[in-house]
Design an enzyme around this catalytic site. Structure first.
Site, PDB file in Angstrom:
ATOM      1  CE1 TYR A 141      -1.943   8.750  -1.897  1.00 14.13           C
ATOM      2  CE2 TYR A 141      -2.585   6.820  -3.150  1.00 14.13           C
ATOM      3  CZ  TYR A 141      -1.785   7.411  -2.187  1.00 14.13           C
ATOM      4  OH  TYR A 141      -0.840   6.668  -1.539  1.00 14.13           O
ATOM      5  CE  LYS A 187      -2.873   5.714  13.603  1.00 13.86           C
ATOM      6  NZ  LYS A 187      -1.967   4.826  14.357  1.00 13.86           N
ATOM      7  CG  ASP A 219      -0.437   1.829  13.964  1.00 12.71           C
ATOM      8  OD1 ASP A 219      -1.570   1.434  13.632  1.00 12.71           O
ATOM      9  OD2 ASP A 219      -0.219   2.392  15.050  1.00 12.71           O
ATOM     10  CG  ASP A 243       0.300   3.471  -2.892  1.00 13.98           C
ATOM     11  OD1 ASP A 243       0.912   2.565  -3.471  1.00 13.98           O
ATOM     12  OD2 ASP A 243       0.513   4.679  -3.098  1.00 13.98           O
ATOM     13  CG  ASP A 247       4.571  -0.975  -3.389  1.00 16.68           C
ATOM     14  OD1 ASP A 247       3.731  -1.493  -4.158  1.00 16.68           O
ATOM     15  OD2 ASP A 247       5.413  -0.135  -3.767  1.00 16.68           O
TER      16      ASP A 247
END
Ligand code: ATP
Ligand code: MG
Length: 356
Positions: A141, A187, A219, A243, A247
């Site tokens: 970001y 990852k 994942d 993020d 959620d």
């Protein structure tokens, strides 16, 4: 104990849920003999209206002279057409940046009386008691270069070793305070930043022999949060993975209205706010659920002031009020009674007041 808290009610339902949380804070102060000095300041749309600035200097000054910040929510349709610098959300981004709040903590715990609201099966949801620790100031970001090119676009994930070290250390400390289990999410089979992340966790774990550590690929965590969320205690991860996963984890409880959060930086200072937004369509009606903000105060007591017993008392009271069958409109259910924001808060306060 004496502490200074800056209160930023913000927009929409922010002022309503913050007023409830402040009342709970005061009753905790009375019961446990603490003095909380509150100063009020503006942020977001309210600050734009009064000062033409989503994060005025006076607000920053007051926060700098405080031990912690309690925030409601910012934003609303009134300011949607504003130029980027005059959007309410800018105030929130800037305050996080100004105070270098690099760790975002989101606990997810299912209340026994709300299990029917969860999209997961009761026997899966009832074991959930986890905390997502998300890195908040680095990663894709913020990484450069980021641009549109003639035939595509570029984003860049950047992490320095020091940035990873501080968030990972934080997560180890939290794991030590909780169940002694840490899951680091990356990852590493694909990404260089993830290999750095894994290396740092391996290095740091030598300092925390009492914490059990596992590495999971993002994942696989995305799946296991649904199939076996009870497996997790503290989950630490980089900005974008955090993020998404936070959620995902938040829907497990079945209600936005009960989810607190903290943004901290490794000393005792922190910003505490509900996960939900300003919910403009129900603002001013006295029907918002104040639980998330009340539970954010509990996090403040625990993480900024080290007041564990006081924090636990708030959590107990909130849970007890649900168990007694009292809910705000967002959680209305058969066999329960629907109360207004203030009436529901009265129940929580009564619970705290009469238990000693
Ligand atoms: P933002 O962009 O600020 O995150 P949003 O629209 O994405 O806003 P919220 O403002 O959190 O998200 O609202 C999402 C939905 O949940 C809305 O229908 C809102 O009314 C409801 N909601 C959110 N928080 C509460 C609360 N504390 N009590 C009752 N309903 C809530
Ligand atoms: Mg939103």
């Amino acid at each position: 104990m004496e502490k200074k808290i800056t209160v930023l009610p913000g927009d929409g339902i922010g002022p309503e849920v913050v007023a409830s949380a402040v009342r709970v804070l005061q009753v905790i102060g009375k019961r446990f003999n603490h003095t909380f000095h509150l100063g009020y300041a503006t942020i977001g749309g309210a600050a734009i209206d009064q000062h033409n600035n989503p994060l005025p200097d006076e607000t920053i000054d007051m926060c700098e002279n405080s031990d912690a910040i309690l925030l409601g929510a910012v934003g609303g349709p009134k300011w949607d057409q504003n130029p980027p610098e005059l959007r309410p959300e800018k105030g929130l981004l800037r305050i996080r940046k100004h105070f270098d709040l690099f760790a975002n903590l989101r606990p997810v715990k299912a209340f026994p009386s709300l299990l029917d609201a969860s999209p997961l099966k009761r026997e899966v949801a009832e074991n959930v008691d986890l905390m997502i620790v998300r890195e908040l100031t680095g990663g894709v970001y913020f990484g450069e270069p980021r641009m549109r090119t003639e035939n595509g676009a570029i984003d860049t994930t950047v992490y320095s070793k020091a940035e990873v070290e501080r968030i990972v250390e934080n997560a180890f400390e939290l794991a030590r305070l909780r169940g002694g289990k840490l899951c680091s999410v990356d990852k590493a089979n694909v990404l260089e930043t993830s290999r750095l992340w894994r290396e740092v966790v391996e290095e740091k774990k030598k300092d925390y022999p009492d914490v059990r550590v596992e590495h999971n690929l993002v994942d696989s965590v995305a799946m296991k949060l649904i199939t076996n969320p009870g497996h997790y205690d503290v989950v630490v991860t980089e900005n974008m993975f955090g993020d998404i996963l936070s959620d995902e984890a938040s829907v497990i409880t079945g209600s936005l209205g009960v989810l607190p959060s903290a943004s901290i930086r490794g000393d005792n200072f922190g910003l505490y706010e509900p996960v939900h937004g300003s919910a403009p369509e129900i603002a001013g009606q006295g029907v918002a659920n104040p639980a998330a903000t009340i539970l954010s105060v509990a996090m403040m007591l625990q993480y900024s002031f080290g007041l564990k017993e006081e924090a636990a008392e708030i959590e107990r009271a909130v849970s007890a009020v649900f168990d007694d069958g009292y809910f705000t409109a967002d959680l209305a259910r058969d066999g329960g009674r629907t109360l207004s924001t203030n009436e529901w808060t009265d129940k929580v306060i009564n619970e705290i007041d009469t238990s000693f």
